[in-house]
Design a protein around this motif. Structure first.
Motif, PDB file in Angstrom:
ATOM      1  N   ASP A  12       1.216 -12.399  26.228  1.00  0.00           N
ATOM      2  CA  ASP A  12       0.026 -11.788  26.820  1.00  0.00           C
ATOM      3  C   ASP A  12      -1.255 -12.392  26.235  1.00  0.00           C
ATOM      4  OD1 ASP A  12      -1.187  -9.693  28.515  1.00  0.00           O
ATOM      5  OD2 ASP A  12      -1.864  -8.878  26.603  1.00  0.00           O
ATOM      6  N   LEU A  13      -1.293 -12.556  24.917  1.00  0.00           N
ATOM      7  CA  LEU A  13      -2.458 -13.184  24.285  1.00  0.00           C
ATOM      8  C   LEU A  13      -2.643 -14.607  24.763  1.00  0.00           C
ATOM      9  CD1 LEU A  13      -2.040 -11.929  20.601  1.00  0.00           C
ATOM     10  CD2 LEU A  13      -3.794 -11.215  22.219  1.00  0.00           C
ATOM     11  N   ALA A  14      -1.522 -15.311  24.953  1.00  0.00           N
ATOM     12  CA  ALA A  14      -1.579 -16.718  25.353  1.00  0.00           C
ATOM     13  C   ALA A  14      -2.233 -16.880  26.721  1.00  0.00           C
ATOM     14  CB  ALA A  14      -0.174 -17.303  25.364  1.00  0.00           C
ATOM     15  N   ILE A  15      -1.802 -16.093  27.705  1.00  0.00           N
ATOM     16  CA  ILE A  15      -2.314 -16.283  29.066  1.00  0.00           C
ATOM     17  C   ILE A  15      -3.732 -15.726  29.220  1.00  0.00           C
ATOM     18  CG2 ILE A  15       0.010 -16.230  30.013  1.00  0.00           C
ATOM     19  CD1 ILE A  15      -0.598 -13.406  31.067  1.00  0.00           C
ATOM     20  N   ARG A  16      -4.211 -14.994  28.223  1.00  0.00           N
ATOM     21  CA  ARG A  16      -5.597 -14.515  28.227  1.00  0.00           C
ATOM     22  C   ARG A  16      -6.530 -15.436  27.446  1.00  0.00           C
ATOM     23  NH1 ARG A  16      -6.265  -8.810  29.394  1.00  0.00           N
ATOM     24  NH2 ARG A  16      -4.271  -7.921  30.045  1.00  0.00           N
ATOM     25  N   GLY A  17      -5.956 -16.520  26.876  1.00  0.00           N
ATOM     26  CA  GLY A  17      -6.766 -17.465  26.115  1.00  0.00           C
ATOM     27  C   GLY A  17      -7.127 -16.976  24.734  1.00  0.00           C
ATOM     28  N   LYS A  18      -6.301 -16.077  24.155  1.00  0.00           N
ATOM     29  CA  LYS A  18      -6.610 -15.476  22.861  1.00  0.00           C
ATOM     30  C   LYS A  18      -5.617 -15.870  21.772  1.00  0.00           C
ATOM     31  CE  LYS A  18      -8.871 -11.448  24.947  1.00  0.00           C
ATOM     32  NZ  LYS A  18      -8.917  -9.970  25.046  1.00  0.00           N
ATOM     33  N   LEU A  19      -4.703 -16.800  22.085  1.00  0.00           N
ATOM     34  CA  LEU A  19      -3.696 -17.179  21.100  1.00  0.00           C
ATOM     35  C   LEU A  19      -4.142 -18.378  20.266  1.00  0.00           C
ATOM     36  CD1 LEU A  19      -0.822 -16.421  20.138  1.00  0.00           C
ATOM     37  CD2 LEU A  19       0.045 -18.200  21.678  1.00  0.00           C
ATOM     38  N   PRO A  85      -7.200  -9.636  37.164  1.00  0.00           N
ATOM     39  CA  PRO A  85      -6.684  -8.703  36.156  1.00  0.00           C
ATOM     40  C   PRO A  85      -7.443  -8.698  34.835  1.00  0.00           C
ATOM     41  CG  PRO A  85      -5.265 -10.642  36.297  1.00  0.00           C
ATOM     42  CD  PRO A  85      -6.298 -10.790  37.377  1.00  0.00           C
ATOM     43  N   PHE A  86      -8.061  -9.838  34.482  1.00  0.00           N
ATOM     44  CA  PHE A  86      -8.804  -9.894  33.222  1.00  0.00           C
ATOM     45  C   PHE A  86      -9.732 -11.111  33.248  1.00  0.00           C
ATOM     46  CE2 PHE A  86      -4.504 -11.637  32.603  1.00  0.00           C
ATOM     47  CZ  PHE A  86      -4.783 -12.959  32.288  1.00  0.00           C
ATOM     48  N   ALA A  87     -10.694 -11.113  32.328  1.00  0.00           N
ATOM     49  CA  ALA A  87     -11.643 -12.221  32.240  1.00  0.00           C
ATOM     50  C   ALA A  87     -11.011 -13.403  31.528  1.00  0.00           C
ATOM     51  CB  ALA A  87     -12.908 -11.761  31.503  1.00  0.00           C
ATOM     52  N   LEU A  88     -11.391 -14.607  31.968  1.00  0.00           N
ATOM     53  CA  LEU A  88     -10.867 -15.832  31.369  1.00  0.00           C
ATOM     54  C   LEU A  88     -11.912 -16.482  30.463  1.00  0.00           C
ATOM     55  CD1 LEU A  88      -9.083 -17.521  34.408  1.00  0.00           C
ATOM     56  CD2 LEU A  88      -8.041 -16.257  32.523  1.00  0.00           C
ATOM     57  N   PRO A  89     -11.459 -17.243  29.470  1.00  0.00           N
ATOM     58  CA  PRO A  89     -12.391 -17.978  28.611  1.00  0.00           C
ATOM     59  C   PRO A  89     -13.139 -19.053  29.410  1.00  0.00           C
ATOM     60  CG  PRO A  89     -10.186 -17.890  27.630  1.00  0.00           C
ATOM     61  CD  PRO A  89     -10.055 -17.418  29.046  1.00  0.00           C
ATOM     62  N   LYS A  90     -14.226 -19.521  28.862  1.00  0.00           N
ATOM     63  CA  LYS A  90     -14.986 -20.596  29.486  1.00  0.00           C
ATOM     64  C   LYS A  90     -14.113 -21.851  29.563  1.00  0.00           C
ATOM     65  CE  LYS A  90     -19.426 -23.024  29.187  1.00  0.00           C
ATOM     66  NZ  LYS A  90     -20.657 -23.207  28.392  1.00  0.00           N
ATOM     67  N   PHE A 231      -2.872 -17.140  38.866  1.00  0.00           N
ATOM     68  CA  PHE A 231      -2.427 -17.937  37.721  1.00  0.00           C
ATOM     69  C   PHE A 231      -3.636 -18.345  36.880  1.00  0.00           C
ATOM     70  CE2 PHE A 231      -1.346 -22.101  35.840  1.00  0.00           C
ATOM     71  CZ  PHE A 231      -0.174 -21.761  35.152  1.00  0.00           C
ATOM     72  N   PRO A 232      -3.661 -17.983  35.566  1.00  0.00           N
ATOM     73  CA  PRO A 232      -4.776 -18.369  34.689  1.00  0.00           C
ATOM     74  C   PRO A 232      -4.573 -19.807  34.193  1.00  0.00           C
ATOM     75  CG  PRO A 232      -3.234 -16.994  33.483  1.00  0.00           C
ATOM     76  CD  PRO A 232      -2.669 -17.146  34.866  1.00  0.00           C
ATOM     77  N   LEU A 233      -5.397 -20.721  34.671  1.00  0.00           N
ATOM     78  CA  LEU A 233      -5.214 -22.150  34.375  1.00  0.00           C
ATOM     79  C   LEU A 233      -6.170 -22.612  33.280  1.00  0.00           C
ATOM     80  CD1 LEU A 233      -3.736 -24.784  35.271  1.00  0.00           C
ATOM     81  CD2 LEU A 233      -5.714 -25.207  36.767  1.00  0.00           C
ATOM     82  N   PRO A 234      -5.645 -22.994  32.116  1.00  0.00           N
ATOM     83  CA  PRO A 234      -6.492 -23.540  31.057  1.00  0.00           C
ATOM     84  C   PRO A 234      -6.656 -25.062  31.227  1.00  0.00           C
ATOM     85  CG  PRO A 234      -4.437 -22.558  30.208  1.00  0.00           C
ATOM     86  CD  PRO A 234      -4.262 -22.810  31.658  1.00  0.00           C
ATOM     87  N   PRO A 235      -7.550 -25.679  30.461  1.00  0.00           N
ATOM     88  CA  PRO A 235      -7.584 -27.135  30.402  1.00  0.00           C
ATOM     89  C   PRO A 235      -6.223 -27.685  29.968  1.00  0.00           C
ATOM     90  CG  PRO A 235      -9.540 -26.213  29.372  1.00  0.00           C
ATOM     91  CD  PRO A 235      -8.625 -25.061  29.659  1.00  0.00           C
ATOM     92  N   VAL A 236      -5.919 -28.922  30.380  1.00  0.00           N
ATOM     93  CA  VAL A 236      -4.600 -29.499  30.100  1.00  0.00           C
ATOM     94  C   VAL A 236      -4.282 -29.495  28.610  1.00  0.00           C
ATOM     95  CG1 VAL A 236      -3.192 -31.584  30.191  1.00  0.00           C
ATOM     96  CG2 VAL A 236      -4.545 -30.929  32.162  1.00  0.00           C
ATOM     97  N   LYS A 237      -5.215 -29.950  27.792  1.00  0.00           N
ATOM     98  CA  LYS A 237      -4.953 -30.033  26.353  1.00  0.00           C
ATOM     99  C   LYS A 237      -4.688 -28.656  25.754  1.00  0.00           C
ATOM    100  CE  LYS A 237      -7.418 -34.352  25.448  1.00  0.00           C
ATOM    101  NZ  LYS A 237      -8.517 -35.018  24.687  1.00  0.00           N
ATOM    102  N   GLU A 238      -5.390 -27.653  26.279  1.00  0.00           N
ATOM    103  CA  GLU A 238      -5.147 -26.306  25.767  1.00  0.00           C
ATOM    104  C   GLU A 238      -3.783 -25.779  26.214  1.00  0.00           C
ATOM    105  OE1 GLU A 238      -7.278 -21.933  25.286  1.00  0.00           O
ATOM    106  OE2 GLU A 238      -8.408 -23.633  26.093  1.00  0.00           O
ATOM    107  N   ARG A 241      -1.494 -26.968  23.593  1.00  0.00           N
ATOM    108  CA  ARG A 241      -1.656 -26.239  22.334  1.00  0.00           C
ATOM    109  C   ARG A 241      -1.031 -24.843  22.435  1.00  0.00           C
ATOM    110  NH1 ARG A 241      -6.955 -28.449  22.680  1.00  0.00           N
ATOM    111  NH2 ARG A 241      -7.852 -26.420  23.232  1.00  0.00           N
ATOM    112  N   ILE A 242      -1.277 -24.190  23.574  1.00  0.00           N
ATOM    113  CA  ILE A 242      -0.722 -22.847  23.778  1.00  0.00           C
ATOM    114  C   ILE A 242       0.795 -22.893  23.762  1.00  0.00           C
ATOM    115  CG2 ILE A 242      -0.411 -21.007  25.486  1.00  0.00           C
ATOM    116  CD1 ILE A 242      -3.333 -21.500  26.335  1.00  0.00           C
ATOM    117  N   ALA A 243       1.384 -23.812  24.532  1.00  0.00           N
ATOM    118  CA  ALA A 243       2.844 -23.896  24.628  1.00  0.00           C
ATOM    119  C   ALA A 243       3.470 -24.205  23.278  1.00  0.00           C
ATOM    120  CB  ALA A 243       3.239 -24.954  25.655  1.00  0.00           C
TER     121      ALA A 243
END
Length: 536
Positions: A12-19, A85-90, A231-238, A241-243
């Motif tokens: 949950d933290l990961a897909i919200r950009g908080k991990l 469902p929730f706010a995403l990081p910049k 689907f919450p899509l982060p930058p590729v490099k992130e 890092r998340i995975a």
């Protein structure tokens, strides 16, 4: 530690950009989405996608009013703020899952085409019987020689159930490490480059597919259920890092669970070993000042003779006595005077001041089953059934039923269950031979209770510790189960079979020492087990 909840929290933290921390220098996801759209156009030109596969692609953006909107292929725009469902990081972007994946459904091949060996592995949902996060397939190893290349699911895809109970349990989501074909009840998705497979996989683990079930009587999901998912899509490099971080953390959780499983197995082995030592006279030291068990048994025989004379107990026509001869061998003397050496029939040698006997010899009442009850919706006496004797080793009186009031006069006072009575399930596949011990605190309302006809009751004589008998029978439970007679589905344990079970009896004082120590060790082990149950 609830490891299941911890696993979900990490996802949950990961897909919200908080991990993991964001890097402002990463290429933003908006640029990544442009590259994905260009990649899909090229796939159409190369024949890897059909033009119709792009007709439902949309673009999600934030308007000047800071609300989320979705632009469709026909140029129409719709506000979807209520769906977010929730706010995403910049630097992150929302998109529909179908925009960034290629989705495939499995296909069905005739059973005669399935082979033990062949060119391509054919995987069915039932073959995906693995714990979460495993990247392998447990399969019956069916292969196909003749297949269509259009049915091939490429390696580095994720397969998951399309139909059936696996949807309801939210399990069986697996990463493919080889090219395979999947059956009709299975779906697969492959991320469009450069979206990272493992980030998609971990996001997919975080969602509950049972919640998107569109089936009625049978759980089922289709393209129309999967493609519209936000689907919450982060930058590729992130994404990488998340995975990587998730993989490390989940690996540690898996290690905890593995250690938990090993510890649970060790505890069970320890319990078995404790009982083994106890019944062999190796758990507590012998005291030569203890009254020998032979004297104890002789006293029990005299007490039973008095009960027989008073008409309260029937004499056993197959009565015998086991004794140790001067040659240190064990013999059994029968009522007709014959004597037989039984060294080969005893599982082990017991200590000098112990004696071997048959179970009936150390009981205060005849070992027999209860009566077939007539049940009622209410009453003042309960009937103890097999289901009251739980597999966990506990007694559950809440499952007992009321005895019909009109039939209570059929029961004599000694048929009512007492504290320390041992209960043995005597019929039924899966429950036959299960051992339990009834205590008054299992019955907090102190309602009188009698056994039904599927349960055999063993009641220890005076100066025989009920718990010691229970320990021995529990240790022998597997062998007792094998004593059942009859056909596979109709096996039963006859009372005579149980009566004739041989067991070693220690002096009464040693029985008490054994029971005290076993209870002490068991309580400590149970405390450890209880803490392990919190580690799901």
């Amino acid at each position: 530690m609830d490891t299941k909840a911890l696993r979900q929290k990490i996802l949950d933290l990961a897909i919200r950009g908080k991990l993991v921390p964001q890097n402002p220098n990463d290429e933003p996801a908006s640029v990544l989405l442009d590259r994905i759209r260009a990649e899909k156009q090229q796939m159409v030109k190369d024949g890897k996608l059909k033009a119709k596969d792009l007709k439902n692609d949309t673009i999600i953006f934030v308007g000047d009013d800071n609300l989320h909107y979705e632009k469709f292929n026909d140029g129409s725009i719709e506000c979807i703020e209520n769906e977010i469902p929730f706010a995403l990081p910049k630097g992150w972007k929302w998109t529909r899952f179908g925009n960034i994946i290629k989705l495939m459904s499995g296909t069905s091949y005739p059973i005669e085409q399935e082979k033990r060996e062949g060119k391509k592995l054919y995987v069915k949902v039932g073959d995906m019987n693995l714990p979460e996060n495993s990247f392998e397939i447990v399969t019956s190893m069916q292969y196909l020689d003749d297949y269509s290349s259009s049915h091939l699911v490429p390696r580095n895809s994720v397969i998951f159930p399309k139909r059936g109970g696996a949807i309801a349990t939210n399990k069986k989501k697996l990463v493919l490490r080889e090219e395979i074909i999947v059956d009709l009840n299975t779906m697969a998705f492959t991320p469009i480059s450069p979206v990272y497979l493992m980030y998609c996989y971990y996001w997919f683990l975080s969602i509950d597919i049972s919640e998107i079930n569109s089936g009625t009587s049978i759980p089922q999901i289709n393209n129309k259920d999967i493609n519209p998912l936000l689907f919450p899509l982060p930058p590729v490099k992130e994404q990488y890092r998340i995975a990587s971080t998730i993989g490390t953390l989940l690996s540690r959780i898996d290690s905890i669970n593995k250690n938990k499983a090993e510890l649970s197995q060790f505890i069970e082995q320890t319990k078995t070993k404790i009982l083994d030592l106890a019944i062999r006279g190796k758990l507590v030291p012998q005291d030569p000042n203890d009254e020998p068990a032979s004297v104890l048994l002789e006293r029990i025989r005299k007490e039973k003779d008095e009960l027989i004379k008073a008409g309260k107990l029937k004499r056993d026509k197959r009565e015998s006595v086991i004794f140790r001869g001067e040659d240190n061998s064990y013999y059994e003397k029968f009522s007709d005077g014959t004597i037989k050496c039984i060294d080969d029939e005893l599982p082990f040698m017991s200590p000098k001041n112990w004696v071997w006997c048959e179970l009936q010899d150390c009981c205060s009442k005849e070992i027999k089953r209860g009566r077939a009850p007539k049940y009622a919706d209410e009453g003042n006496i309960l009937a103890f059934a097999q289901k009251c004797n739980r597999k966990t080793g506990e007694i559950d009186i809440s499952t007992a039923l009321w005895l019909d009031r009109a039939s209570t006069n059929r029961y004599s006072t000694d048929e009512y269950m007492l504290d320390g009575d041992i209960v043995i399930n005597s019929t039924g596949t899966g429950t036959l031979g299960r051992i339990g011990i009834y205590h008054n605190n299992d019955n907090p309302h102190h309602i009188p209770i009698v056994p039904d006809s599927h349960v055999t009751v063993v009641r220890a004589a005076k100066n025989i510790e009920p718990s010691y008998l229970f320990f021995y029978l529990k240790f022998m439970q597997r062998k007792i189960e094998e004593m059942g007679e009859g056909s596979t589905n109709q096996k039963e344990l006859k009372p005579l079979t149980i009566q004739k079970i041989r067991l070693p009896i220690p002096p009464y004082e040693e029985q008490q020492r054994i029971v005290k120590l076993v209870h002490s060790i068991t309580r400590k082990l149970s405390s450890i087990e209880e803490s392990l149950t919190l580690m799901h």
